[in-house]
Scaffold this motif. Sequence first.
Motif, PDB file in Angstrom:
ATOM      1  N   PHE A 193      76.021 -14.340 -58.568  1.00  0.00           N
ATOM      2  CA  PHE A 193      77.048 -15.343 -58.245  1.00  0.00           C
ATOM      3  C   PHE A 193      78.452 -14.786 -58.036  1.00  0.00           C
ATOM      4  O   PHE A 193      79.309 -15.480 -57.470  1.00  0.00           O
ATOM      5  CB  PHE A 193      77.085 -16.441 -59.307  1.00  0.00           C
ATOM      6  CG  PHE A 193      77.499 -15.985 -60.685  1.00  0.00           C
ATOM      7  CD1 PHE A 193      78.835 -15.956 -61.053  1.00  0.00           C
ATOM      8  CD2 PHE A 193      76.547 -15.614 -61.616  1.00  0.00           C
ATOM      9  CE1 PHE A 193      79.222 -15.550 -62.318  1.00  0.00           C
ATOM     10  CE2 PHE A 193      76.918 -15.205 -62.883  1.00  0.00           C
ATOM     11  CZ  PHE A 193      78.258 -15.177 -63.238  1.00  0.00           C
ATOM     12  N   GLN A 209      84.699 -19.120 -54.471  1.00  0.00           N
ATOM     13  CA  GLN A 209      83.259 -19.167 -54.216  1.00  0.00           C
ATOM     14  C   GLN A 209      82.476 -18.693 -55.433  1.00  0.00           C
ATOM     15  O   GLN A 209      81.415 -19.232 -55.762  1.00  0.00           O
ATOM     16  CB  GLN A 209      82.921 -18.325 -52.989  1.00  0.00           C
ATOM     17  CG  GLN A 209      83.426 -18.918 -51.686  1.00  0.00           C
ATOM     18  CD  GLN A 209      83.353 -17.916 -50.557  1.00  0.00           C
ATOM     19  OE1 GLN A 209      84.153 -16.973 -50.483  1.00  0.00           O
ATOM     20  NE2 GLN A 209      82.392 -18.107 -49.667  1.00  0.00           N
ATOM     21  N   ARG A 213      79.645 -20.923 -57.409  1.00  0.00           N
ATOM     22  CA  ARG A 213      78.279 -20.411 -57.568  1.00  0.00           C
ATOM     23  C   ARG A 213      77.962 -20.170 -59.047  1.00  0.00           C
ATOM     24  O   ARG A 213      76.856 -20.448 -59.515  1.00  0.00           O
ATOM     25  CB  ARG A 213      78.117 -19.121 -56.769  1.00  0.00           C
ATOM     26  CG  ARG A 213      78.109 -19.344 -55.256  1.00  0.00           C
ATOM     27  CD  ARG A 213      78.517 -18.086 -54.493  1.00  0.00           C
ATOM     28  NE  ARG A 213      77.789 -16.903 -54.859  1.00  0.00           N
ATOM     29  CZ  ARG A 213      77.017 -16.192 -54.033  1.00  0.00           C
ATOM     30  NH1 ARG A 213      76.859 -16.583 -52.777  1.00  0.00           N
ATOM     31  NH2 ARG A 213      76.417 -15.106 -54.442  1.00  0.00           N
TER      32      ARG A 213
END
Length: 368
Positions: A193, A209, A213
Amino acid sequence: MSLENVQEESVAEPSPAALRTGIAPAARAPFAGGSCKQRRNALAFKFGGSSLLGADRMLHAAGLVRSATQKSCVTVVVSAMKGVTDHLLSVAHALADGKLAHARRETELVLDLHLDVLDHLRLRDDDGLRVGRELHFLGRDLLHEVPSHGSVAVGAELFDRLASFGERFSARLFAAALEKSGVPAVPVTSSDFVLTCDTFRDAQPHLEQTRQRGREVLLPLLEAGVVPVVTGFIGATPDGRITTLGRNSSDFSGAIIAHVVDADELVIWTDVDGIYTANPGESAEALLLHELSYDEAHALAAGGAKVLHAKVLPLAAETEMVVWVRNTFNPQARGTRIGSRRSAGNARAASQDSVSHFSIAARDGGAL
């Protein structure tokens, strides 16, 4: 909970008969933490390489986590065991020099080192077999990077792939140590992630991001009362290639993971009592600073003092997350607290020395 009171708890050892039969009720103390919904605040613990060097130290660190889970929701970030990253980088250098036999010996040494720690953890039979399989699978993947003959194109990308194995081994062993201590835990590979650019060996994370994630991976575990043991130091490009955030970056990894889970506090567990006005090994006048502001600590890091990675404090300040520097081996010591403000007593101590002279006495070993 007050982090000034986090201390190691003892863990009952299984009897030899229980180990033989695989039935070891005493090997796991009852877990009273419950789900994170029942606890007040969220903590991120980051352990460096010295704190994880061997089974005894892993179990000691696991005791610190167990104590904290009684009142808090804890996510753990781990470095490789001290010295392991250097071994892995020596594999890359040996491959670059065409010394394949030496490279394979080094990879086998790394695997054997972790299998030895597993043996000394003295897990229940079924747990030991399961973790042993996981370590052997990792070792197989590591050996796959080192051919027995031919040549290898060695670049920064290969260096990062090899270096990532230290944290991956460490996370599996520390999760096992937590399980033995009665704390439900699972290893989590941060490359699943932590999204980064493709500047290998010094990759920059894409924080927003990564946060999105990471929450999908970590929050369900925390809500179920499971402690995620996350690999520090490593991430991946959008197309899945392993990267590292650079040497001395595991503190930064800790801050990233703390940001992902909205931690109220990040604890950097190291091998000294906190941050001093000077190196206490060199100056009898060195003072332990109990509190610093974000700006002060960031100025120290940006100026080259070995306090914290320079990128930790801006990220912490953004969400007003408190950062602690504490001693794994002396958990009774309060440590240094870094936050939005500090006490007048520490302000007077700070005035005795300029910011450029602040330094931590020593850094935790291993892959930072």
